[in-house]
Design an enzyme around this catalytic site. Structure first.
Site, PDB file in Angstrom:
ATOM      1  N   ARG A   3      27.125  25.241  12.237  1.00 50.48           N
ATOM      2  CA  ARG A   3      27.738  24.879  13.518  1.00 50.48           C
ATOM      3  C   ARG A   3      29.085  25.590  13.619  1.00 50.48           C
ATOM      4  O   ARG A   3      29.906  25.496  12.699  1.00 50.48           O
ATOM      5  CB  ARG A   3      27.931  23.370  13.683  1.00 50.48           C
ATOM      6  CG  ARG A   3      28.523  23.049  15.073  1.00 50.48           C
ATOM      7  CD  ARG A   3      28.380  21.607  15.510  1.00 50.48           C
ATOM      8  NE  ARG A   3      28.816  21.480  16.907  1.00 50.48           N
ATOM      9  CZ  ARG A   3      28.455  20.518  17.720  1.00 50.48           C
ATOM     10  NH1 ARG A   3      27.649  19.570  17.308  1.00 50.48           N
ATOM     11  NH2 ARG A   3      28.889  20.485  18.976  1.00 50.48           N
ATOM     12  N   ASP A  39      28.497  26.886  19.256  1.00 48.09           N
ATOM     13  CA  ASP A  39      29.488  26.100  20.006  1.00 48.09           C
ATOM     14  C   ASP A  39      30.841  26.813  20.042  1.00 48.09           C
ATOM     15  O   ASP A  39      31.166  27.580  19.134  1.00 48.09           O
ATOM     16  CB  ASP A  39      29.629  24.717  19.344  1.00 48.09           C
ATOM     17  CG  ASP A  39      30.249  23.697  20.273  1.00 48.09           C
ATOM     18  OD1 ASP A  39      30.398  23.984  21.475  1.00 48.09           O
ATOM     19  OD2 ASP A  39      30.587  22.604  19.789  1.00 48.09           O
ATOM     20  N   ARG A  88      35.413  29.808  31.601  1.00 50.56           N
ATOM     21  CA  ARG A  88      34.436  29.403  30.577  1.00 50.56           C
ATOM     22  C   ARG A  88      33.196  30.290  30.591  1.00 50.56           C
ATOM     23  O   ARG A  88      32.602  30.579  29.549  1.00 50.56           O
ATOM     24  CB  ARG A  88      33.987  27.947  30.807  1.00 50.56           C
ATOM     25  CG  ARG A  88      35.056  26.901  30.547  1.00 50.56           C
ATOM     26  CD  ARG A  88      34.497  25.500  30.831  1.00 50.56           C
ATOM     27  NE  ARG A  88      33.325  25.224  30.022  1.00 50.56           N
ATOM     28  CZ  ARG A  88      33.371  24.773  28.773  1.00 50.56           C
ATOM     29  NH1 ARG A  88      34.523  24.528  28.201  1.00 50.56           N
ATOM     30  NH2 ARG A  88      32.262  24.561  28.101  1.00 50.56           N
ATOM     31  N   ASN A 139      23.861  18.733  28.496  1.00 55.26           N
ATOM     32  CA  ASN A 139      24.655  19.797  29.130  1.00 55.26           C
ATOM     33  C   ASN A 139      24.450  19.859  30.652  1.00 55.26           C
ATOM     34  O   ASN A 139      25.227  20.516  31.364  1.00 55.26           O
ATOM     35  CB  ASN A 139      24.373  21.165  28.502  1.00 55.26           C
ATOM     36  CG  ASN A 139      24.942  21.341  27.108  1.00 55.26           C
ATOM     37  OD1 ASN A 139      24.389  22.042  26.262  1.00 55.26           O
ATOM     38  ND2 ASN A 139      26.078  20.695  26.832  1.00 55.26           N
TER      39      ASN A 139
END
Ligand code: IPE
Ligand code: IPE
Ligand code: MG
Length: 261
Positions: free
Chosen positions: A206, A38, A51, A86
């Site tokens: 994570r 992430d 992005r 997503n």
């Protein structure tokens, strides 16, 4: 899985001050490491980039994570690349990601061959755009005979959908009279998940500091040790991975029992 200690020492030579391979007990390497990759978007934003540039940069981190896992003799590396939620992102970003998955997979086939890595997907890959799905199937075919590490990539993966799917399969078996609902066991449900046959993760990493699971492996993570780092995925390297493993080895895994001290 075995590893070559000399190659490993070489791989982790000359690192940063705060961490070294000496801090790791090579006799207690986890079998299954799972990563929620992430922070690509924030990495890009911090650099004034789109992005999509963050996702492109993230591919390099993924390649390094695969190589590091192989060097360490980890049996299974699983990575969360695209969730069922997503799809709610802007179409442009979704298209970019689907294209990137296809391109990356083809580009990495030589690495998988060289490192004897077997590919596997977690999630409903039949629902992916044809080009992406076709490269995934090709990846499965070309790595099917590999006997080293399993690399499981979660794409169009959602844990709740996975559990519902497994429950449906068991219900259909019950309806067909093959098994009685009273005989259902946790192992039977595990056996119908996308992760069937894989050990549960020992360690979940994570990146980017978020303290949530985002619908990832809800069943399989029951007793997994969690490690969250603020490092954004495109910045995550083998030293960050090593830090996570060292932290993991400092934990007491009690599985509901007590640890003798
Ligand atoms: C993770 O990075 C990659 C995917 C979910 C595909 P993000 O795209 O979620 O990056 P942030 O969280 O917005 O920074
Ligand atoms: C989780 O990240 C999914 C992947 C890393 C593929 P998200 O960025 O989608 O998660 P949330 O929205 O922050 O929970
Ligand atoms: Mg995110």
């Amino acid at each position: 899985m075995t590893f070559d200690e000399e190659v490993l020492r070489d791989y982790f030579a000359q690192g940063p001050q705060d961490v070294s391979l000496d801090a790791l007990d090579l006799g207690r390497i986890p079998r299954h490491v799972s990563i929620i990759m992430d922070g690509n978007g924030r990495w890009a934003k911090a650099r004034g980039l789109d992005r999509s540039q963050g996702h492109v940069a993230g591919v390099e981190s993924l390649r390094e994570a695969v190589t590091t896992s192989v060097r360490l003799g980890i049996d299974v590396l699983s990575c969360y690349a695209f969730s069922t939620e997503n799809w709610n992102r802007p179409q442009r970003e979704v298209d970019l990601l689907m294209g990137l998955f296809a391109k990356t997979l083809v580009a990495e086939l030589p690495l998988f061959a060289q490192e004897n890595v077997r590919l596997r997907f977690l999630g409903d890959i039949d629902a992916l755009p044809a080009k992406t799905r076709n490269t995934f199937v090709r990846g499965l075919d070309e790595t099917a005979g590999n006997t080293g590490m399993t690399f499981a990539l979660a794409v169009n993966y959602g844990s709740r959908a996975e559990i519902v799917r497994a429950a449906r399969i068991l219900a259909e078996r019950a309806q067909a009279g093959e098994v009685s609902p009273a005989e259902f066991t946790p192992e039977m449900l595990s056996g119908e998940l996308y992760t069937a046959g894989l050990p549960d993760p020992d360690l979940l990493i994570r990146t980017s500091g978020e303290l949530r699971l985002s619908n990832y492996l809800l069943w399989q993570l029951a007793y997994t040790e969690m490690y969250v780092t603020d490092v954004l995925w495109p910045d995550f390297d083998k030293w960050d991975y090593l830090r996570a493993l060292v932290a993991y080895q400092a934990r007491d895994r009690r599985f509901g029992g007590v640890v003798a001290r």
